[in-house]
Design an enzyme around this catalytic site. Structure first.
Site, PDB file in Angstrom:
ATOM      1  N   HIS A 108       0.858  -1.197   0.013  1.00  0.00           N
ATOM      2  CA  HIS A 108       0.106   0.190   0.047  1.00  0.00           C
ATOM      3  C   HIS A 108       0.898   1.308   0.055  1.00  0.00           C
ATOM      4  O   HIS A 108       1.984   1.272   0.600  1.00  0.00           O
ATOM      5  CB  HIS A 108      -0.973   0.024   1.225  1.00  0.00           C
ATOM      6  CG  HIS A 108      -0.158   0.146   2.455  1.00  0.00           C
ATOM      7  ND1 HIS A 108       0.011   1.244   3.095  1.00  0.00           N
ATOM      8  CD2 HIS A 108      -0.047  -0.861   3.328  1.00  0.00           C
ATOM      9  CE1 HIS A 108       0.323   0.926   4.186  1.00  0.00           C
ATOM     10  NE2 HIS A 108       0.562  -0.340   4.503  1.00  0.00           N
ATOM     11  N   ASP A 110      -0.473   4.490   0.919  1.00  0.00           N
ATOM     12  CA  ASP A 110      -0.819   5.248   1.956  1.00  0.00           C
ATOM     13  C   ASP A 110      -0.245   5.295   3.033  1.00  0.00           C
ATOM     14  O   ASP A 110       0.473   4.158   3.258  1.00  0.00           O
ATOM     15  CB  ASP A 110      -2.230   5.355   1.979  1.00  0.00           C
ATOM     16  CG  ASP A 110      -2.764   4.147   2.725  1.00  0.00           C
ATOM     17  OD1 ASP A 110      -2.480   3.019   2.259  1.00  0.00           O
ATOM     18  OD2 ASP A 110      -3.665   4.343   3.668  1.00  0.00           O
ATOM     19  N   ASP A 141       6.540   1.125   6.348  1.00  0.00           N
ATOM     20  CA  ASP A 141       5.302   0.763   6.215  1.00  0.00           C
ATOM     21  C   ASP A 141       4.323   1.754   5.291  1.00  0.00           C
ATOM     22  O   ASP A 141       3.904   2.912   5.865  1.00  0.00           O
ATOM     23  CB  ASP A 141       4.625   0.617   7.746  1.00  0.00           C
ATOM     24  CG  ASP A 141       3.361   0.508   7.513  1.00  0.00           C
ATOM     25  OD1 ASP A 141       2.646  -0.175   6.747  1.00  0.00           O
ATOM     26  OD2 ASP A 141       2.485   0.478   8.597  1.00  0.00           O
ATOM     27  N   GLU A 175      -5.026   1.792   3.053  1.00  0.00           N
ATOM     28  CA  GLU A 175      -4.844   0.519   4.078  1.00  0.00           C
ATOM     29  C   GLU A 175      -4.759   1.180   5.406  1.00  0.00           C
ATOM     30  O   GLU A 175      -5.396   0.363   6.404  1.00  0.00           O
ATOM     31  CB  GLU A 175      -3.738  -0.292   3.640  1.00  0.00           C
ATOM     32  CG  GLU A 175      -3.426  -1.695   4.604  1.00  0.00           C
ATOM     33  CD  GLU A 175      -3.011  -1.455   5.943  1.00  0.00           C
ATOM     34  OE1 GLU A 175      -3.033  -2.354   6.696  1.00  0.00           O
ATOM     35  OE2 GLU A 175      -2.219  -0.352   6.206  1.00  0.00           O
ATOM     36  N   GLU A 176      -3.914   2.135   5.621  1.00  0.00           N
ATOM     37  CA  GLU A 176      -4.076   2.851   6.718  1.00  0.00           C
ATOM     38  C   GLU A 176      -5.277   3.396   7.310  1.00  0.00           C
ATOM     39  O   GLU A 176      -5.291   3.975   8.597  1.00  0.00           O
ATOM     40  CB  GLU A 176      -2.773   3.826   6.841  1.00  0.00           C
ATOM     41  CG  GLU A 176      -1.606   3.504   6.336  1.00  0.00           C
ATOM     42  CD  GLU A 176      -0.882   2.421   7.539  1.00  0.00           C
ATOM     43  OE1 GLU A 176      -1.766   2.005   8.657  1.00  0.00           O
ATOM     44  OE2 GLU A 176       0.357   2.074   7.554  1.00  0.00           O
ATOM     45  N   HIS A 440       4.223   3.509  12.418  1.00  0.00           N
ATOM     46  CA  HIS A 440       3.228   4.269  12.860  1.00  0.00           C
ATOM     47  C   HIS A 440       3.745   5.260  14.046  1.00  0.00           C
ATOM     48  O   HIS A 440       3.118   6.165  14.471  1.00  0.00           O
ATOM     49  CB  HIS A 440       2.160   3.404  13.567  1.00  0.00           C
ATOM     50  CG  HIS A 440       1.217   2.622  12.523  1.00  0.00           C
ATOM     51  ND1 HIS A 440       0.024   2.230  12.978  1.00  0.00           N
ATOM     52  CD2 HIS A 440       1.622   2.400  11.273  1.00  0.00           C
ATOM     53  CE1 HIS A 440      -0.370   1.258  11.725  1.00  0.00           C
ATOM     54  NE2 HIS A 440       0.677   1.404  10.723  1.00  0.00           N
TER      55      HIS A 440
END
Length: 475
Positions: A108, A110, A141, A175-176, A440
């Site tokens: 992903h 995003d 990520d 996805e996030e 994150h």
């Protein structure tokens, strides 16, 4: 699988050629990843969607530049139950030749919001190399997953030319933010996405020297909860001590979610029985950043707690800040609750158990309102098929180490959707992160050695699939 059952290692000449191709292209790979990191593609509400669109276009250009796909499209789909359209994804496909299998490569583009810029040692969207790590939001990520796919395909082309393996690349754009349009995308593009092997490059590795194949993922049940006790705010001196304020009710209610040792105390939430590696308390303390004197919470083996038991976390509170606090009884307080669901239980069942618990324990007759419910089911990977065998052998070849089969405390809910839509496909969950990546969090980073080995693993896997003899058992 016993040692005698393993697939044969990759031919030394092929492995060496792929390793050289990956190594020689690393400056280009890091530069391309850095350009993606510079795009602040946060998919959450309240952030500019133009950045996500720009990120999708940048990914599409990278895939078009490989020159191997029959088509590369930027696609989107409606979000069920709303009038909105999901964030743009990138979808590319080339058909297989000579009866070879097709592999779907997922990542992903995003990213999470950066949070407080002051907590970053370098700006979150200015990729910065310090030592052997690249820092920046999305560096690990999951823009590294995007680049791992691109670089692996490029290394394959550099080494063997036009391969026989069919390749689908699916780079999601939200996805996030819960993959809200994911299932609609699957339904709309099912034929294009169909594959024999699905590689989801959105997990981590055991260490920077030992790769992992993720075989278990917890699900998620996230929602907002508003606790109300008063029709309006009141003077805390005049009425305090008799009128229950919402903050008091919220604190008491949220405390009922856990036992004294921090274990989840919600009836109806289940755990999954499975074996886990032996505890390494010092490693856990380091990875979690536990302060001196702070102990882990919960019961059972440490990795069982984070791989196979439920967890409930209050991730946000809407209440007056300390600076703006007045002597006032608050009428309402809102919180965001994120629950992780152990494999073997549906997210819907877990949410209902938590909802029932909160309603039953609301203090002082407080009124509760639930909203923004986001559910994703857990997933257990079947490692008994040839797809897992090929992936594990590719890891051995590329890393020179025995892979670790691991669970993950986090969630990738859409994998359950992939398995439902493509029930015969071999699902493989890999990744480019390591225990120090801090996805994150502020100062997210990517170990460049891990990136190189992850690219080589995927290039080896693609080469092995391109040479796999046509057979009727590809499913």
């Amino acid at each position: 699988m016993t040692r005698d059952d393993r697939p044969a290692p990759t031919a030394p000449t092929t492995l060496a050629a792929l390793a050289d191709a990956v190594r020689d292209r690393m400056p280009q790979t890091i530069a391309e990843l850095s350009e993606l990191v510079r795009i602040p593609s946060v998919s959450w509400d309240g952030f500019d969607p133009a950045h996500v669109a720009a990120s999708a276009e940048a990914v599409a250009q990278l895939l078009r530049g490989l020159g191997v796909f029959d088509r590369v499209d930027i696609v989107s789909a409606p979000i069920p139950g709303t009038d909105h359209t999901g964030q743009p994804a990138v979808l590319a496909r080339r058909e297989p030749k000579n009866g070879r299998p097709t592999v779907l490569l997922y990542a992903h583009h995003d990213v999470q919001p950066p949070g407080d810029d002051a907590l970053w040692q370098s700006p979150p969207f200015e990729p910065t190399v310090r030592g052997d790590r690249l820092y920046g939001r999305g560096a690990a990520d999951d823009k590294a997953g995007v680049i791992a796919h691109v670089a692996a395909i490029r290394a394959l082309i550099d080494t063997v030319g036009d391969p026989d393996v069919g390749i689908v690349v699916f780079i999601e754009g939200e996805e996030e933010f819960g993959s809200r349009s994911f299932r609609a995308l699957l339904d709309a593009h099912r034929e294009t996405l169909a594959a024999d092997v699905i590689v989801v490059a959105d997990s981590d590795n055991w260490t920077t020297e030992i790769p992992s194949l993720t075989i278990g993922l917890r699900g998620n049940a996230a929602f907002t909860l508003t606790i109300s006790t008063l029709a309006h705010a009141s003077h805390s001196g005049m009425l305090g001590g008799a009128a229950p304020d919402a903050m008091l009710a919220a604190v008491r209610l949220l405390a009922t979610l856990h036992d004294e040792d921090g274990s989840v105390a919600v009836a109806g939430l289940t755990s999954h029985e499975q074996e886990v590696p032996a505890d390494d308390l010092e490693r856990f303390r380091h990875e979690a950043g536990l302060l001196e004197g702070v102990s882990p919470i919960g019961r059972g083996a440490l990795l069982h707690r984070v791989w196979a038991q439920p967890a409930i976390t209050v991730t946000g509170i809407d209440a007056p800040s300390v600076q703006n606090a007045s002597n006032t009884l608050q009428p309402s307080v809102s919180v965001k609750i994120s629950a992780r669901v152990a494999p073997g239980q549906s997210a819907a069942e877990a949410f209902e158990a938590i909802r029932d618990h909160l309603l039953a324990h609301a203090p002082f007759g407080a009124h509760l309102e639930f909203g923004q419910v986001d559910l994703g089911n857990p997933f257990l990977v079947d490692t008994s098929g040839w797809g897992a065998d090929e992936a594990l052998q590719a890891m051995r070849d590329a890393w020179g180490a025995e892979p670790q089969l691991t669970g993950v405390g986090g969630s990738i809910p859409f994998i359950a959707d992939l398995a439902e839509v493509f029930p015969d496909a071999h699902v493989l969950v890999t990744g480019v992160e390591d225990p120090e990546s801090r996805a994150h969090s502020p100062n997210e980073s990517l170990h460049l050695g891990v990136l190189r080995r992850a690219i080589l693993t995927e290039a080896v896997l693609l080469a092995r699939l391109s040479e796999r003899a046509p057979a009727t058992d590809v499913h």
